[in-house]
Design a protein around this motif. Structure first.
Motif, PDB file in Angstrom:
ATOM      1  N   UNK A 179      24.610  60.254  37.672  1.00  0.00           N
ATOM      2  CA  UNK A 179      25.778  60.838  38.325  1.00  0.00           C
ATOM      3  C   UNK A 179      27.074  60.304  37.731  1.00  0.00           C
ATOM      4  N   UNK A 180      27.070  59.044  37.312  1.00  0.00           N
ATOM      5  CA  UNK A 180      28.268  58.475  36.694  1.00  0.00           C
ATOM      6  C   UNK A 180      28.484  59.080  35.306  1.00  0.00           C
ATOM      7  N   UNK A 181      27.423  59.191  34.529  1.00  0.00           N
ATOM      8  CA  UNK A 181      27.548  59.798  33.204  1.00  0.00           C
ATOM      9  C   UNK A 181      28.042  61.236  33.292  1.00  0.00           C
ATOM     10  N   UNK A 182      27.628  61.934  34.344  1.00  0.00           N
ATOM     11  CA  UNK A 182      27.994  63.337  34.484  1.00  0.00           C
ATOM     12  C   UNK A 182      29.486  63.531  34.683  1.00  0.00           C
ATOM     13  N   UNK A 183      30.196  62.494  35.103  1.00  0.00           N
ATOM     14  CA  UNK A 183      31.639  62.625  35.312  1.00  0.00           C
ATOM     15  C   UNK A 183      32.424  62.584  34.004  1.00  0.00           C
ATOM     16  N   UNK A 184      31.799  62.101  32.934  1.00  0.00           N
ATOM     17  CA  UNK A 184      32.512  62.008  31.659  1.00  0.00           C
ATOM     18  C   UNK A 184      32.344  63.307  30.881  1.00  0.00           C
ATOM     19  N   UNK A 185      33.454  63.811  30.367  1.00  0.00           N
ATOM     20  CA  UNK A 185      33.410  65.023  29.561  1.00  0.00           C
ATOM     21  C   UNK A 185      32.765  64.765  28.211  1.00  0.00           C
ATOM     22  N   UNK A 186      33.032  63.608  27.626  1.00  0.00           N
ATOM     23  CA  UNK A 186      32.573  63.355  26.273  1.00  0.00           C
ATOM     24  C   UNK A 186      32.258  61.871  26.121  1.00  0.00           C
ATOM     25  N   UNK A 187      31.250  61.589  25.339  1.00  0.00           N
ATOM     26  CA  UNK A 187      30.903  60.224  24.978  1.00  0.00           C
ATOM     27  C   UNK A 187      31.201  60.040  23.498  1.00  0.00           C
ATOM     28  N   UNK A 188      31.947  59.017  23.166  1.00  0.00           N
ATOM     29  CA  UNK A 188      32.465  58.841  21.813  1.00  0.00           C
ATOM     30  C   UNK A 188      31.901  57.553  21.235  1.00  0.00           C
ATOM     31  N   UNK A 189      31.240  57.673  20.102  1.00  0.00           N
ATOM     32  CA  UNK A 189      30.746  56.497  19.393  1.00  0.00           C
ATOM     33  C   UNK A 189      31.880  55.875  18.581  1.00  0.00           C
TER      34      UNK A 189
END
Length: 637
Positions: A179-189
């Protein structure tokens, strides 16, 4: 063409061009402090223009915190920083009510705002806090408000969260809930810079003058830019590309490639997947080189912004991947590239640990009705309690090869013909040794939708190791010449060792190098080779007081023998090859031999006090994991 413009096309074109110039100025300002990392900067700006949040993933010291600080200056937003730590509480983020006494003696509650009341919140090392504390951000990130003491309190607009995260394999980190990950639009390496970029960083950071960024946007202008981005038309080709990408990442979809069906647990949801991808494509389009769309408006053109943004979006938690690499972006990140992605690209030490931790996390629920297991998971043969310091004397044990001379208790040894060591309660903790056969036969799978026998065996072994470590016990691999150890670092070493491989030939047999006396052991294999070495290993283990379980991992096709007509049988290594015109005529003899092999293994385990089970790769792993723990508990009796 899909567009929802509220301004005339000519005006919209001019406004978008002006926004592009302003974004170029913002990038130039950011570049005065952030050298290189153009892709990271582009994705961060795209997330803010889309009205979303971004998760920056990378090792410490790569400039994640500096980037967020620079963005707050350039975008002209009020900023607060929260350093997430294991002891951080939700009230430290949201704020709390305090009881005050007025001048007239009356008492009332006054709300003191927490650091979340800002326009740009930097959640530094977000995965160092417990999931309970992480969940304090859920409502704020989704609804732009918080509820405290029954009162809804809106957050300043615009509101963005830019969080940094350390790789999950580091000590003291917690996986982010779905649920926490779902709040982020994008994950950036955020990766290491190249040589020339690092040269620029070295020169810029060792001089007397420190570069400063200047403000380009402010709160109202960023909100206006976000509204403008929403008006940008999206080409039909981009819409189709988004739908192809999102639907290909859903394992239950007919459009999904085999690698997704076998490696992804659940795909992106419609609003969070396709909708967010379209917003991200629009935002990227505003800052990319002009591309003609429709009547000449600069927008999200076909084959442009959607491809790189979509690849990052699928890694932001919109579709949790059962085998997706968290650090290097395997799995959903590469699903849009087609069906050519190999299974090996999805099977790394990191992904092995991720799958095993997910599997191990399901066991407490399965054991809710077994209180004795929850209280004494993998304790010693004597039922050692986990409470206490563990430094009190527990027992003497015979000395073994490799024990230090200084550890020998000479007073006790003088009363007998052997040498003995004095063990404390902690030293008598249970050691659990795990053996995984990775010979060629274990790489077999009868269907691309099923994991190989080796992959399932590795996952089960790591899950047992994770639970043992969580229970305060020591764990090791039988093929390594190393003693068992505890701690999270041991899990990292085990995952890497399991991936390195150690068996040669078509079939493997257990060859334990380390088997501490009185320990417990579990061997995972298909046991299709010569059973005599297996029986010999069980006999030697029983002589040392080592007991445990054999888990035979088989593919369903090995049990059913679904072959008919002309068939070529070839060993996985290619060393053996046999062709027949009547494969079905071999079925009965094959099944009889397989049943005889199972029976022989079962008898061997019964003679030595071990346990035996069969696991099929088309079945869930959880029941077998629960059986292993029950088996280890029974052999202690």
């Amino acid at each position: 063409m899909v567009d929802t413009p509220t301004s005339p096309p000519e005006t919209l074109v001019a406004e978008i061009e002006a926004l592009g110039q302003r974004l170029a100025e913002a990038k130039t300002s950011i570049a005065t402090r952030i050298i290189g990392q153009e892709q990271v900067v582009d994705l961060s700006l795209a997330a803010m223009l889309s009205g979303g949040h971004a998760l920056l993933m990378g090792l410490p010291g790569l400039g994640k915190t500096l980037l967020v600080d620079t963005l707050s200056t350039v975008m002209g937003l009020s900023e607060n920083r929260i350093q997430f730590t294991p002891d951080l509480m939700p009230a430290d983020i949201l704020g709390s009510e305090v009881l005050e006494t007025g001048a007239d003696g009356t008492r009332s509650f006054r709300f003191i705002e927490g650091p979340i009341f800002c326009q740009l919140l930097m959640a530094d090392e977000i995965n160092r806090a417990s999931p309970r504390t992480q969940s304090a951000l859920l409502q704020a990130m989704q609804e732009r408000e918080v509820t405290i003491a029954g009162e809804h309190r809106p957050l300043p607009a615009p509101f963005h969260v830019l969080a940094t995260q350390n790789p999950i394999e580091q000590e003291g980190t917690y996986p982010l809930p779905e649920a926490q990950l779902d709040r982020f639009l994008v994950k950036i390496d955020v990766d290491y810079p190249d040589r020339e970029t690092e040269r620029g960083i070295l020169i810029a950071t060792t001089g007397l003058q420190q570069a400063t960024a200047h403000q380009v946007f402010d709160g109202p202008s960023l909100i206006a830019a976000q509204k403008l981005v929403r008006q940008m038309p999206v080409g039909e080709a981009v819409v189709e590309a988004i739908l192809d990408l999102v639907r290909a990442c859903r394992p239950e979809s007919d459009e999904a490639p085999d690698v997704v069906k076998s490696s992804v647990a659940s795909g992106p949801r419609p609003a969070c997947g396709a909708g967010a991808d379209a917003d991200g494509a629009r935002a990227r389009g505003a800052g990319w080189p002009p591309r003609p769309v429709g009547r000449g408006c600069r927008g999200a053109g076909a084959g442009g912004p959607v491809a790189p943004h979509g690849a990052e979006l699928c890694r932001a938690g919109r579709g949790p991947c059962a085998g997706a690499g968290d650090r290097r972006g395997h799995g959903a990140r590469d699903a849009h590239r087609g069906r050519g992605l190999s299974q090996s690209a999805l099977h790394t030490p990191d992904t092995l640990r991720s799958r095993s931790e997910a599997l191990a996390g399901t066991l407490p629920a399965l054991m809710a009705d077994a209180q004795h297991l929850s209280a004494t998971i993998l304790l010693g043969t004597h039922g050692r309690k986990r409470a206490g310091t563990g430094d009190e004397f527990w027992q003497y044990r015979p000395a073994e090869a490799g024990d230090a001379m200084r550890a020998i208790d000479w007073r006790r040894s003088a009363r007998s013909d052997g040498h003995f060591l004095r063990q404390t309660e902690w030293q008598a903790a249970q050691s659990v040794m795990l053996g995984v056969d990775d010979a060629a036969s274990m790489t077999f799978t009868g269907s691309a939708s099923r994991p190989s026998k080796l992959r399932r065996a590795q996952t089960l072994a790591m899950a047992v190791g994770i639970l043992a470590v969580h229970g305060g016990e020591r764990v090791g691999l039988t093929h390594l010449n190393e003693p068992p150890r505890g701690g999270r670092g041991q899990l990292v070493r085990m995952a890497q060792a399991l991936m390195d491989g150690h068996e040669a030939g078509d079939y493997g047999v257990p060859r334990p190098k380390v088997m501490p006396m009185g320990s417990r052991a579990v061997f995972f294999s298909d046991f299709l080779g010569d059973p005599a070495p297996i029986e010999e290993v069980l006999g030697r283990a029983a002589d040392r007081g080592v007991k445990g379980a054999l888990v035979q991992v088989l593919d369903p096709d090995e049990e059913a023998f679904p072959y008919d007509g002309r068939t070529v049988f070839e060993s996985m290594s290619g060393a053996i090859r046999f062709e027949t015109l009547k494969a079905k005529s071999l079925r009965d003899e094959y099944l009889a031999r397989l049943a005889e092999r199972k029976d022989r293994l079962d008898r061997a385990t019964r003679r030595t006090g071990w346990r035996f089970a069969i696991h099929h790769t088309d079945q869930p792993a959880e029941p077998t994991l629960l059986w292993i723990y029950r088996a280890l508990e029974k052999v202690r009796a």
